[in-house]
Write a protein that holds these residues in place. Sequence first.
Motif, short mmCIF file in Angstrom:
data_model
loop_
_atom_site.label_atom_id
_atom_site.label_comp_id
_atom_site.label_asym_id
_atom_site.label_seq_id
_atom_site.Cartn_x
_atom_site.Cartn_y
_atom_site.Cartn_z
N GLU C 84 47.25 24.27 42.12
CA GLU C 84 47.11 25.87 42.12
C GLU C 84 46.36 26.46 42.94
O GLU C 84 45.53 25.90 43.40
N HIS C 85 47.10 27.16 43.49
CA HIS C 85 46.19 28.02 44.68
C HIS C 85 46.64 29.76 45.12
O HIS C 85 47.87 29.94 43.83
N ASN C 86 45.31 30.30 46.16
CA ASN C 86 46.02 31.90 45.69
C ASN C 86 47.16 31.32 47.13
O ASN C 86 47.33 30.92 47.60
N LYS C 101 45.97 35.93 42.26
CA LYS C 101 46.08 35.88 40.69
C LYS C 101 44.99 34.59 39.58
O LYS C 101 44.44 34.27 38.45
N SER C 102 44.75 33.51 40.51
CA SER C 102 44.07 32.73 39.84
C SER C 102 42.35 33.66 39.78
O SER C 102 41.38 33.05 38.76
N GLU C 103 41.78 34.20 40.94
CA GLU C 103 40.45 35.46 40.48
C GLU C 103 40.13 36.26 39.76
O GLU C 103 41.39 36.57 39.42
N SER C 105 40.12 39.39 39.69
CA SER C 105 40.54 40.75 40.93
C SER C 105 39.27 41.20 41.22
O SER C 105 39.39 42.09 42.71
N ASN C 106 38.20 41.84 40.83
CA ASN C 106 37.34 43.21 41.47
C ASN C 106 36.84 41.94 42.06
O ASN C 106 35.09 42.63 43.07
N LYS C 107 36.73 40.97 42.37
CA LYS C 107 35.84 39.99 43.19
C LYS C 107 35.84 39.96 44.86
O LYS C 107 35.67 39.73 45.39
N ILE C 108 37.63 39.94 44.87
CA ILE C 108 38.29 40.20 46.44
C ILE C 108 38.68 41.52 46.27
O ILE C 108 39.58 42.21 46.06
N GLU C 109 38.35 41.46 47.42
CA GLU C 109 38.60 42.85 47.61
C GLU C 109 39.84 42.92 49.17
O GLU C 109 39.08 42.26 50.22
N ILE C 110 41.19 43.53 49.15
CA ILE C 110 41.75 43.24 50.31
C ILE C 110 42.03 44.96 50.33
O ILE C 110 42.47 46.17 50.08
N ILE C 111 41.37 45.23 51.82
CA ILE C 111 41.49 45.94 52.34
C ILE C 111 43.24 46.39 54.29
O ILE C 111 42.94 45.07 54.78
N VAL C 142 36.00 38.13 50.12
CA VAL C 142 34.61 37.80 49.11
C VAL C 142 33.39 38.38 48.38
O VAL C 142 32.02 38.17 49.44
N LYS C 143 33.24 38.75 47.34
CA LYS C 143 32.59 39.50 47.38
C LYS C 143 31.11 38.53 46.58
O LYS C 143 30.96 37.43 46.81
N GLU C 144 30.06 39.04 47.12
CA GLU C 144 28.74 38.35 46.79
C GLU C 144 28.38 37.73 45.60
O GLU C 144 29.07 37.55 44.38
N ASN C 145 27.41 37.02 45.50
CA ASN C 145 27.96 35.29 44.65
C ASN C 145 29.14 34.67 43.89
O ASN C 145 29.34 34.15 43.07
N TYR C 146 30.04 34.99 44.86
CA TYR C 146 31.31 34.53 43.72
C TYR C 146 32.18 33.52 45.08
O TYR C 146 32.59 33.58 45.43
N SER C 147 32.76 32.31 44.02
CA SER C 147 33.28 31.51 45.04
C SER C 147 34.87 31.67 44.62
O SER C 147 34.57 31.07 42.95
N LEU C 148 35.76 31.44 45.23
CA LEU C 148 37.09 30.90 44.93
C LEU C 148 37.46 30.21 43.72
O LEU C 148 37.20 28.81 44.29
N LYS C 149 38.11 30.07 42.80
CA LYS C 149 38.43 29.28 41.70
C LYS C 149 39.39 28.22 42.55
O LYS C 149 39.36 26.73 42.37
N LYS C 150 39.96 28.95 43.63
CA LYS C 150 41.67 28.06 43.47
C LYS C 150 41.49 28.25 45.23
O LYS C 150 40.86 29.17 45.77
#
Lengths: 478, 244, 415
Positions: C84-86, C101-103, C105-111, C142-150
């Motif tokens: 399973e992956h992004n 979609k595994s994450e 959404s407010n922890k990852i910002e795409i600019i 990737v926001k502070e203290n967040y580890s991507l699950k996948k």
Amino acid sequence: MREKELNILKDYKYGFTTDIESVKAPKGLNQEVIRFISNIKKEPQWLLEWRLKAFERLKALKEPDWQKPKYPKIDYQDLYYYSAPKSFKEKPNSLDDLDPKLLDTYKKLGIPLQEQKRLNGIAVDAVFDSVSVATTFKEKLTEKGIIFCSISEAVQKYPELVKKYLGTVIPITDHYFATLNSAVFTDGSFVYIPPNIRCPMELSTYFRINASDTGQFERTLIIADKGSYVSYLEGCTAPMRDENQLHAANVELIALDDAEIKYSTVQNWYPGDKDGKGGIYNFVTKRGLCKGKNSKISWTQVETGSAITWKYPSCILQGDNSIGEFYSIAITNNHQKADTGTKMIHLGKNTKSKIISKGISAGLSDMTYRGLVDISSRANNSRNYTQCDSLLMGNKCGAHTIPYIKNKNLESNIEHEATTSKISEDQLHYCQQRGLNQEEAVGLIVNGFCKEVLQQLPMEFAVEAQKLVGISLEGSVG
Amino acid sequence: MLKINNLNAKIDKKIILNNFSLNINPGEVHAIMGPNGSGKSTLSNILSGKKGYDVTGEILYENKNLFELETEERAHKGIFLAFQYPLEIPGVNTNIFLKTSLNAIRRANGEKELDAIEFLNLVKEKAKNLKFEEEKLNRQLNVGFSGGEKKKNEILQMSILNPKLSILDETDSGLDIDALRIVADGVNSLRKKNNSFLIITHYQRLLDYIKPDFVHVLINGKIIKSGGPELALELEKKGYENFN
Amino acid sequence: MREQLVTDFDKIISDSNFSKKDIELKRISLDKFIEDGFPTKKKEDWKFLDINRAIEKNIGELDFYNDYSFQNKIDTSYFVKGLEHNKIVFINGRIEKIDFKSEDSNKIEIIEESNLSNKFNNINSLINLNNAFANKNYKINVKENYSLKKPLIVYHLTSNKIYKKNINLRLDFKLESNSSLRLIDYFEDDSKDNFINIFYNFDLEKDSSLKNYKIDHKDNKNVKYSFNNIDQKENSISETFILSSGSSFFKNEVNCDLNGKYSSAFVNGIFKLEDFKNHEIKTNINHLTENTKSYQLIKSVLGEGSKAAYQGKISVNSIAQKTDGYQLSKCILLDKTSEFNAKPELEIYADDVKCSHGSASGSLNEDSIFYLMSRGINYEQAKELLINGFLLDVIEKITDSETKNLIKNTLGLKE
């Protein structure tokens, strides 16, 4: 003031000049100067033409600039390309005819030329500025058919040998400094060892730059014929001068079938003063060709002098089963810079090479090991082992290792290892606890670090080299 | 011979020795025993002149301020430290190291330096007494030596340099029983009217072979109890933890 | 080439809506590229593999214009199964999909970044080319203290619609403090004779962790260049693994600036080449402050006509005391026409450091083959066993077990 001068003299004990009148070619680099050199040396036409061809080639070449130590632009038109003591205009027939001042110079250097005071078992050829001044032990060598003389003399007496081998290892189409040397070389040593002769003594050349604004461009050619052996030593010194002096020698070694040449250098050219003023630019080209099968060429160098050392004594391993070796200690202190190493070009089958390099940098100096190991697709079953260790003393100096490794043969192996370290406080403390002062302790540890290379030197040189290692690092710790 | 008065030592603001005092007279053997981290090795480092400590207090050696002497000057004046962890120095031949060391000390004391033959005879004799294989003396200093060989090498150096004050920093650790006996014999043979010893150890067992005149217990940088050899036995029985 | 570059550039500018300032910066990069051209082996960094020749020989004239107005259809059969992956999907250089979609959404910002900076001008001419022609700049925070699950898999897919094209990709990643990202670059090509030029920039804040695994395994006739710039703050870790195998020509470059204390960088790689492929890994690890660490291990197995080069440089600044730097490259040549080149370089200006490098190259050990054969294994099997064993210890360095299994499966290595 006087005390200061004395101190400087103590630092570099070979820093005196000798007041001898000299004959010089006019300053500058052009066809006339080359003709002048060739003419004064009474050279045959082919050699003059060879020089001029090199000069033509030189015009198309650019000075290389990929090296780590940079230097101010050299004005090649502002140099003397030939300088000889005046008493040499007519070459002296024996040592008795030599200018006593010259003999005195060599005495100060610790190289007595008079045979009664000769070094035990070492035949010496002394090169002063541009010319060979004396060769000792001639008769003893002649008995065995060994030729050991200045290259100028060889051109006159053994032209066929010189013509056959000169430029076969370093062609006139080589890089800038090598080609410059081919155009203007003045003197140097020539050695020929006949088949199956083991040279009974160490052969030695001592180079001395005396005159100011003078480039020294010697050319050394050593040929070991089938089954022969020779061990050759080279030592170098120069007086202290504020300006930089250029030394661009070419050394060519040729080993035929089953022959072995061992070439050792203790280079102690004037390194410049503590602020980096003056000193020799040592840009020499040394290359050995293992032409015959089972031949062997071994370079050992202890490089402690010069403002800039830039050289790569190399081996072309053409003959099957030939062996190339390179053992090096390079020490830089104060503002000295060195970019040195070797090239091992494996062309023949079953060829082997070994590289042991020990670099020590202190003060504000910069040291680079640069080396190439190239195993061609034909060189089946070849081997290289390389070990490069660097020792740093302080954090104002640099130590760099840049090996180029190329393997095109699947049956061949290349192994390379490098480390960088410093003398640990604990090691120093241990030695000091046993009563050694800091400098003795450093000297001891550094000599231990260099041991594998020092062991390669002939006895007489090893002692001198060991002391030199200590002296070169004086005042670099603490 | 050695007077330590109110010695304090810190490293990175951490107090290691705390008002430490000790007096050693000529000919005496003192043992300092203490648990790990009590400050034993710091004491030997400071006595030998290792840098990096923040030190106050006073150490007098033969009535001179020890702090004014460099490490090698202390060695010249007869202080010898048998290191807890003897250093390896690659490329340096053990014999050459020993000869350099001995002659540096002799030179400093105005004695004649030994030539190669005199030196070799001396080494041979000492090595034989310590059952130290001569072949090892031609190897690189401590390189490839086992723990026990390194310690024996320290004692060999001690017997050759013939110091006035020998400090043995946990020389017994890592030694088997035979090596322990050889080391002890080496020390005992050097015991003379004017030679003193400071033996730093964790365990009592070395003191079975080298009888100390005094035993001190060092805990948290301070001597908490001093006494005769019987103190070592008491300590062994009770353990450091219950010793207060 | 000059005219082609200028016309293609103008076409792109007229098609897109770059800001005035961007166009200006792009034009500067273009001019610089026109001046320098593709790097040749006269440049020290390109000594072993000459990309200019590779492009001339394999591709010839390049077309720098790509029409990004049409959407490409995504063939989901290319997606990695059982993991399973992004996803970020590039097809022929166009971003077709960004899917986290595994994450949270407010922890990852795409600019979608329009503001170009000229920070990366003049690293080399290919970066200038990239700056001039890259279509869209995405920045992923990737926001502070967040580890991507996948893990995030970036698919680099190409189809046979493109031929003799130059494609330039650019992604920016920022890992805020104490965050972590696993990033897999997955290459699948159905095209040939294109030059693909990829530039990633990573900013690793304090305590963050980046794992980047690059998998170029499928045989293809494209020429590729990838440059990772990694800037590391205190206590951050970067792990880069490169499986270099599929493309005709691939040079991977990693520049790592260890700016923060206790930061560390790991670069490991495998060259598994045959069939006249030319691959290179070049690293530049800059130890810029004290107590930093780097470790590199590169192993190569080179078959017929192939050539691999490893240029690994460790630089230690004069204030970077207590640096620990290590690199090792090992190579097995399988054929008399294969070639391995290495330049493991140390540049050191501080004295209290532990740095070393080693390099070894040779053939398979015949004694070992003989031993295996004496146990009943045939020559080919014995060879394969030994090669797999040789490569396995690099793969074991991969700290992410899911990716480790993916790469083992890709290489057909059994557990």
